[in-house]
Design an enzyme around this catalytic site. Structure first.
Site, PDB file in Angstrom:
ATOM      1  CG  ASP A  14      -1.909  -1.259   1.247  1.00  8.80           C
ATOM      2  OD1 ASP A  14      -2.122  -1.764  -0.035  1.00  8.80           O
ATOM      3  OD2 ASP A  14      -2.226  -1.743   2.306  1.00  8.80           O
ATOM      4  CE  LYS A  17       2.522  -2.454  -4.338  1.00  8.10           C
ATOM      5  NZ  LYS A  17       2.166  -2.175  -3.049  1.00  8.10           N
ATOM      6  N   GLY A  41      -4.402  -4.266  -3.851  1.00  8.94           N
ATOM      7  CA  GLY A  41      -5.323  -3.305  -4.032  1.00  8.94           C
ATOM      8  C   GLY A  41      -4.669  -1.913  -4.563  1.00  8.94           C
ATOM      9  CG  HIS A  42      -2.036  -2.118  -7.130  1.00  5.59           C
ATOM     10  ND1 HIS A  42      -1.259  -2.723  -7.928  1.00  5.59           N
ATOM     11  CD2 HIS A  42      -1.787  -2.581  -5.471  1.00  5.59           C
ATOM     12  CE1 HIS A  42      -0.357  -3.637  -7.466  1.00  5.59           C
ATOM     13  NE2 HIS A  42      -0.723  -3.347  -6.038  1.00  5.59           N
ATOM     14  CD  GLN A 222       0.526  -9.151  -2.795  1.00  2.05           C
ATOM     15  OE1 GLN A 222       1.232  -9.811  -3.563  1.00  2.05           O
ATOM     16  NE2 GLN A 222      -0.810  -8.759  -2.992  1.00  2.05           N
TER      17      GLN A 222
END
Ligand code: GDP
Ligand code: IMO
Ligand code: MG
Length: 431
Positions: A14, A17, A41-42, A222
């Protein structure tokens, strides 16, 4: 020849990225996910509209890109189809999506097993995203996993039957209802027919692209301290989000890799259990969480927050061979009176500046901080490093000095345009 760039998370995920990938994908021909699954989750904000990607590469927002899910990714077909549909609804084309025939599937029994295993760990739970990631990678390495190539062929029926019979024995032993083969088969056959058109040999596709001098952006999910080998085991994910994952997760040899961009925030966060040396409890932690809107993109969980840890950062830079850093959320720390940077640990009376992922070590370390003046004022809209307030530059310069790594990108807000990109020629340190 060296047309492959990589974006990796350096802490506990988080770090922002998605935003850096979005920027770099404008000058790339391919955006490739190589590890993890929809535990990621991007987020990308475009003119106030928020896009959250869990499986699709975030680069897909850029029209001309070819988006690839490499063999190292574990794919929940249901989530992928939903993500494709929602992107189509927003007016984007997904005809430029390619899915590796060797990528493994996450099936309903993996998700059930993830829940059962977490429950059985009791107080020692990992805090997984419960998306079936660990159990799917277990099957891959145990050699009973089902790959995309099986999913779209007639083999699927009997492989599903074999696996489901085995998993149901475990599920029932834990006192849960067995899963129903017929209904899963029916639902997943329909999903397979939707995804079939995207499945191909992405490894040879990457090789052709390299020969044609096309530019490839590998999109990490990640992060380093969640790595199965280099992270705070067992409080980690089940894949290699570090640099080696690029080669095993999409079939690109290291000689083709040019820049390795490591992403961090101007502070740190972690979601899930496990050690976090610079974690702040109480008022400071709450303030960082609220100012940075630190709530999980995937699970909505409040993120644990603390200061930036340069001992851990130096480790992540080494493990990945990072060539330049991206630091997001400078605007968030700019709202604080004082900012702290951890430059060493105190462990059993000794001052230590070398990281170890050993749990006993991390649980007994105390951070040693340098303090910086905050209150930089409103920095959103700045696009030149030299124009930043002196206190902001001092903070960034100190990070460069301790890590001996240039800071190429600086995030000044959540929107895709809130970014300072420093020209290589103006960077003091160029690797
Ligand atoms: P990822 O998983 O590494 O892609 O990061 P996430 O998307 O899970 O979390 C990063 C969060 O920070 C998202 O809500 C982003 O919109 C936001 N973000 C990224 N860069 C910045 C920045 O420079 N400033 C602020 N305020 N928010 C940012
Ligand atoms: P992005 O790509 C933050 C964490 C989970 C848990 C541990 C294991 O958005 O940075 P898993 O479901 O993978 O078995 O959970 O890893 N985790 C993440 N934390 N960002 C992520 O991805 C994460 N992916 C997994 O919270 O602690
Ligand atoms: Mg995230």
């Amino acid at each position: 020849m060296k047309n492959v760039n990589v974006v990796l998370g350096l802490f506990y995920g988080d770090e922002g990225k998605g935003k850096i990938i979005d920027y770099l994908s404008k000058s790339s021909d391919y955006a490739v996910r190589f590890s993890g699954g929809n535990n990621a989750g991007h987020t990308i904000k475009v003119d106030g509209q928020k896009f959250a990607f869990h499986l699709l590469p975030s680069g897909i927002l850029n029209e001309n890109i070819k988006a690839v899910l490499g063999n190292g990714v574990v794919i929940d077909p249901k989530v992928l189809c939903e993500e494709i549909e929602s992107l189509k609804t927003c007016g984007f084309s997904v005809s430029n999506l390619y899915i590796s025939d060797k990528a493994h599937l996450i099936l309903p029994y993996h998700i059930v097993m993830d829940g059962i295993l977490e429950e059985s760990r009791g107080e020692n739970k990992i805090g997984t995203t419960k998306r079936g990631i660990g159990p799917a990678y277990c099957d891959k390495f145990e050699r009973s996993g089902i790959r995309m190539e099986n999913f779209i062929s007639d083999d699927f029926d009997k492989l599903l039957k074999r696996n489901l019979d085995n998993k149901n024995k475990i599920i029932e032993a834990y006192g849960y209802e067995p899963l129903d083969y017929d209904s899963i088969l029916e639902e997943y056959k329909a999903l397979a027919s939707m995804l079939k058109e995207y499945v191909c040999d992405t490894t040879s596709m990457m090789h052709k692209a390299i020969k044609n001098d096309e530019r490839i952006l590998c999109e990490g999910a990640q992060a380093t301290l969640l790595d199965i080998d280099f992270g705070s085991y067992p409080f980690v994910t089940s894949s290699n989000p570090t640099i080696g994952g690029v080669s095993t997760g999409c079939g690109i040899g290291s000689r083709y890799i040019n820049n390795v961009y490591g992403v961090i925030k101007a502070y740190s966060s972690r979601v899930g259990e496990g050690p976090f040396v610079t974690e702040e409890f109480g008022e400071t932690g709450d303030m960082i969480r609220e100012l940075g809107h630190e709530y999980g993109t995937t699970t909505g969980r409040p993120r644990r927050c603390g200061w930036l840890d340069l001992v851990a950062l130096n480790y992540a830079v080494m493990v990945n061979g990072v060539t330049a850093l991206a630091i997001n959320h400078l605007d968030t720390v700019s709202k604080m009176d004082k900012i702290k940077l951890c430059t060493a640990y105190k462990y059993k009376g000794m001052v230590i500046d070398t990281f170890s992922s050993n749990l006993e070590f991390l649980e007994n370390c105390e951070p040693i901080y340098e303090e910086f003046e905050g209150n930089f004022g409103n920095i959103s809209g700045f696009d030149n490093f030299d124009d930043l307030p002196d206190n902001a530059k001092k903070y960034i310069n100190r990070i460069e000095e301790v890590t001996d790594t240039p800071v190429k990108f600086i995030g000044t807000g959540a929107d895709r345009d809130d970014i300072i990109v420093r020209d290589d020629k103006t960077l003091k340190l160029v690797r």
